[in-house]
Design an enzyme around this catalytic site. Sequence first.
Site, short mmCIF file in Angstrom:
data_model
loop_
_atom_site.label_atom_id
_atom_site.label_comp_id
_atom_site.label_asym_id
_atom_site.label_seq_id
_atom_site.Cartn_x
_atom_site.Cartn_y
_atom_site.Cartn_z
N GLU A 264 0.89 -1.16 0.00
CA GLU A 264 0.00 0.00 0.00
C GLU A 264 0.92 1.20 0.00
O GLU A 264 1.71 1.37 0.93
CB GLU A 264 -0.89 -0.07 1.24
CG GLU A 264 -2.11 0.80 1.16
CD GLU A 264 -1.96 1.98 2.08
OE1 GLU A 264 -1.38 3.00 1.63
OE2 GLU A 264 -2.42 1.89 3.22
N CYS A 301 -2.81 7.71 4.80
CA CYS A 301 -2.81 7.21 3.42
C CYS A 301 -3.98 7.80 2.64
O CYS A 301 -3.94 7.88 1.42
CB CYS A 301 -2.96 5.70 3.39
SG CYS A 301 -2.09 4.84 4.68
#
Lengths: 522, 522
Positions: A264, A301
């Site tokens: 990720e 994120c």
Amino acid sequence: MIITGEALIGGVAVKGTGSPVRAYNPSLQQPMEPEFHTVDFDQIDQACRLADAAFDTFRALSDEKRAVFLETIGEQIMALGDVLVERVMAETGLPRARIEGERGRTVGQLKLFANLLREGSWNDVRIDKALPDRAPPRPDLRMRMIGLGPVAVFAASNFPLAFSVAGGDTASALAAGCPVVLKAHSAHPGTSELVGRAMVKAVELCGLPAGVFALLTGSGNGIGQELVRHPAIKAVGFTGSRSGGTALMAVAAARPVPIPVYAEMSSINPVFLMPRALAARAEDIAGAFAGSLVLGVGQMCTNPGLVIGVAGPELDRFANAAAQALAGGAACAMLSPGIAGSFQRGVAQLAEHADVKTLALAPQAEGKGAPALFVTSGAAFLSQHALSEEVFGPASLVVACKDMAELRQIAESLEGQLTATLQLDDGDLDEAHKLLPVLERKAGRILANGFPTGVEVCSAMVHGGPFPSTSDGRSTSVGTGAIVRFLRPVSYQNLSQALLPEVLRDNGPAVWRRREGELTRN
Amino acid sequence: MIITGEALIGGVAVKGTGSPVRAYNPSLQQPMEPEFHTVDFDQIDQACRLADAAFDTFRALSDEKRAVFLETIGEQIMALGDVLVERVMAETGLPRARIEGERGRTVGQLKLFANLLREGSWNDVRIDKALPDRAPPRPDLRMRMIGLGPVAVFAASNFPLAFSVAGGDTASALAAGCPVVLKAHSAHPGTSELVGRAMVKAVELCGLPAGVFALLTGSGNGIGQELVRHPAIKAVGFTGSRSGGTALMAVAAARPVPIPVYAEMSSINPVFLMPRALAARAEDIAGAFAGSLVLGVGQMCTNPGLVIGVAGPELDRFANAAAQALAGGAACAMLSPGIAGSFQRGVAQLAEHADVKTLALAPQAEGKGAPALFVTSGAAFLSQHALSEEVFGPASLVVACKDMAELRQIAESLEGQLTATLQLDDGDLDEAHKLLPVLERKAGRILANGFPTGVEVCSAMVHGGPFPSTSDGRSTSVGTGAIVRFLRPVSYQNLSQALLPEVLRDNGPAVWRRREGELTRN
């Protein structure tokens, strides 16, 4: 519990033999005790071999026993008490409420996977019984999922608990029956050791082979790459930078036996302001946006790093209100000097960019990040890739498009994202319907009238998205869906009841299964 | 229907502009009419762009409409009648019964995916409703699967219908809502054009965008690599050689946006002879083994190329009986001169190998393959990797181990396999239980007392396995599980009923879904 500065291999604390590393307190701007040491290749090899040796035993555990193990990890983390909370605060500069919340999330995540194991449908049991009278006869075929093998997990800097030692990658890999060799993040080694020791304790309490979990300490790309290259490692979980993730992808693809990497990596999380919503509530949207942007000093994120609307007085209202909300924002300690340095460089590049106008830029300070907001035109954004690069921290770029067609063109031009957000009112439905198929192709999660920070841990969550937001858009790293990353199907043809795995037997446990393709409890 | 030697792009027949290619009749050993031509990069680009443009429309179709499309393809293939069957026979040298059976399998596969679409659980619908009173409030989250985007499919040489133009990869990609750009196999271009025209007809009859399917003609690695490099392509399905598959994996991993490759490549499909079974029925096992080995002139992905037992009089009984059954086997036309040449080279290498003894070697002939059986020791097999390389065709190697420990060591030493087979009786259960965890790690399908040729198309089938049997052991290319290769999850947060995809609405179709993680019909 005392932090000794050691790695944990085979259930034993061992000093790395390599270069020393220390944690750094970003609030006090000073290094912390104790000294850690980077593990050497022999230590990595030992951890991986033990994980390999533990795999068959660990994956053969009943779902119930693996569930209890996950819950025991959670209990042992809670038992660390305030020692853990204070160490995390010191190593990250994040406030107590955030850390306590993140600890709750981490323990909750472990419980969620425990419940998933007890529910049992993760086994994906499929049974097609023999048809001896068919021409040609059909054999008895039964399928289930098993773990891939030992998983290398790389802890994240920005979630020292929930995406680190006992975080989502670890929880889902263990749930899948895969031992975990964890590379601690060098920005919070003390936190990592504490949680690692809680995990080793849980392994002992549950009577599991010590190889089920190992914690590797140190810094530098070398140990990460050596870990991913190790033949015993069968998959990789990673949360971090695009450069770090793509480097691991390259190592994994170049192995004699390539393995999957779930990295990720980066996302600018576009927010699309639809015309009616903007006209009706530009200021409200701006306020909520500003709140989302500065959450955790922007070190999320899913931070909203891009806002796209049609140029005009309504977008100006939004921009002005957002700038006002952000301009007074204080510079706050970022997770590490490296992250703060990158953020400030990124902000400076935007501030100096010929096609970018600064809307808000609070004074920066060493090791800290203060909110920043910029605006550019749709044409400039479309022609300059650099404007779509992530600036990790509390900075965002408004893109003023000439019309809705250009807004859609920008959506179409974007790289893969974790999230895409629509701010819309009923009158915007037609435009939203046009945009939605594009956003589905670009992002793993689509939001209406909210902001993307805040990632619920549940069954329907997708925290993932097309490259480069992740290395593999077919997956999620948050929520129960994360377990499938570490599973593969095995089919059994004409095996006797005695030889079949229990879950596939005629009198096996009452989990959900497919018979002749139809889902049933029996 | 006439075969014109053309590619099919945008629903239109077009001549490739590149080098000419002809089919070859392996039974008559002569080239066939008409001449085909290799497509150029512009033609590849056009096919990929049209697929990209068709994607949103195609994936937005209801499950029912996509099911009808798949069924229509099957009907159009059947409507080709004997013209198709005779062309396949001529291009492959395979007998009528096999081709008619394979046609039935191909049409059955399309129907299976149509039924899967109607059943609806492939959508993997998950609904976690809002909890506004929780602190913090939980948003409404709903998830479903969508297609990855246009898929490049490479047809196989050995299944001209079931793993080719309208084969399993195509059926599962279309079921997932992904347009397909198909690279025809140059060994059966006429078959490919006929089936391709049936597919184009089905696209027209169902009123779909022409970009949903394209057929690319020609030979050489260049066009395949250009196709995999094209930015519109989002996944690859491939059945073929290890060198071909790994080359495509490298191209896919090196793209600016890497994409998944599902390559089914090579497998020697070990058969383990357990002591009691061998003692009780060595000759019966040998007879069934010989039948499996020569099926389709050994040109099966699941051909039993390796037999492992403990040395001694019982294994000798097996070896002698198998040699006797195979020695009289005639040389039969193989699929292509290239395949026959590779087979004969592989057989010659084994026959000349210092540590290998020839048990049976029927006379070979140009373009043909005759059965061959060899034996070696466990020690030789363990020390020489070349002995575990696939010889594609009716050849197999018996490994005589010194004891059961060495047999298990050989199992542990194997590369990833599509299948692993146990021949066992009740008295062998203890030994089988020791071996089973190893086989689970090595193979996608484990059989008892059968042989691996014959791959049932059903829900519980796994035709896949760890590298190098496939590029991605998390998947199957046969059975309903094949659809997940071409899907990714998308989550929707707080979208209004009007904006949500139909399958996620409160009053959506009654498909299986998870509510709060629990499976339910409602």
